[in-house]
Design an enzyme around this catalytic site. Structure first.
Site, short mmCIF file in Angstrom:
data_model
loop_
_atom_site.label_atom_id
_atom_site.label_comp_id
_atom_site.label_asym_id
_atom_site.label_seq_id
_atom_site.Cartn_x
_atom_site.Cartn_y
_atom_site.Cartn_z
N LYS A 1 52.99 -1.35 26.60
CA LYS A 1 53.70 -2.21 27.55
C LYS A 1 54.70 -1.38 28.34
O LYS A 1 55.46 -0.60 27.78
CB LYS A 1 54.43 -3.32 26.80
CG LYS A 1 55.17 -4.30 27.67
CD LYS A 1 55.76 -5.40 26.79
CE LYS A 1 56.61 -6.36 27.56
NZ LYS A 1 57.21 -7.37 26.70
N SER B 1 42.57 -1.38 41.45
CA SER B 1 43.33 -0.80 40.34
C SER B 1 44.83 -0.88 40.55
O SER B 1 45.30 -1.44 41.53
CB SER B 1 42.94 0.66 40.11
OG SER B 1 43.37 1.46 41.19
N THR C 1 43.38 -5.62 35.90
CA THR C 1 42.78 -4.54 36.67
C THR C 1 42.69 -3.33 35.74
O THR C 1 42.74 -3.49 34.53
CB THR C 1 43.60 -4.25 37.96
OG1 THR C 1 42.87 -3.33 38.79
CG2 THR C 1 44.98 -3.73 37.67
N TYR C 2 42.54 -2.15 36.29
CA TYR C 2 42.51 -0.95 35.46
C TYR C 2 43.51 0.07 36.00
O TYR C 2 43.86 0.05 37.18
CB TYR C 2 41.10 -0.35 35.40
CG TYR C 2 40.55 0.08 36.74
CD1 TYR C 2 40.70 1.39 37.20
CD2 TYR C 2 39.90 -0.82 37.57
CE1 TYR C 2 40.22 1.78 38.43
CE2 TYR C 2 39.41 -0.44 38.80
CZ TYR C 2 39.56 0.86 39.23
OH TYR C 2 39.08 1.24 40.46
N GLY D 1 43.65 -2.65 46.23
CA GLY D 1 42.55 -3.58 46.42
C GLY D 1 43.03 -5.02 46.41
O GLY D 1 44.15 -5.32 46.82
N PRO D 2 42.19 -5.96 45.91
CA PRO D 2 42.56 -7.37 45.93
C PRO D 2 43.89 -7.68 45.23
O PRO D 2 44.59 -8.61 45.62
CB PRO D 2 41.40 -8.05 45.20
CG PRO D 2 40.24 -7.13 45.40
CD PRO D 2 40.84 -5.75 45.40
N ALA D 3 44.24 -6.90 44.21
CA ALA D 3 45.51 -7.12 43.49
C ALA D 3 46.71 -6.97 44.42
O ALA D 3 47.78 -7.53 44.15
CB ALA D 3 45.62 -6.16 42.31
#
Length: 116
Positions: free
Chosen positions: A9, A25, A57-58, A73-75
């Site tokens: 975390k 990502s 995501t990664y 990207g979309p995030a």
């Protein structure tokens, strides 16, 4: 039986960028990834404290000690620069392993995302 627990975390970091045109990502400062035991390509959950958004995501590695936290990207549509987020990675353990497991949790400086 197996259970899913918090493995890693990064608590309360500031988003430094959002790049809609990147392939996807989250880019994370290498020092933060190392300290939190998050690996490149690992699936992570993102919790945005500013708007309540949650997404998966990664991770990809950003420059060491840069403080970079960029959603790609979309995030990128789920955050704004300056938002405060929590990054969480989970692992699957047996009950016996989970009893003694200690997650890697880091608390970076919220102003510049560096380790103190």
């Amino acid at each position: 039986m197996q259970i899913t627990v918090v493995k890693s975390k990064i608590h309360r970091v500031k988003v430094t960028g959002a790049d809609l045109n990147y392939i996807g990502s989250i880019t994370i400062d290498e020092a933060l990834m190392e300290a939190s035991n998050i690996f490149e390509g690992e699936k992570v959950s993102i919790v945005n404290l500013n708007n309540g958004e949650r997404l998966e995501t990664y991770a990809i590695t950003g420059p060491r000690n840069s403080g970079e936290i960029t959603l790609n990207g979309p995030a990128a549509r789920k955050v704004h620069q300056g938002d405060i987020i929590i990054i969480i990675a989970y692992g699957t353990l047996s009950i016996a392993e989970a009893r003694s497991f200690k997650p890697a949790i880091v608390f970076p400086n919220e102003n510049d995302n560096t380790l103190t």
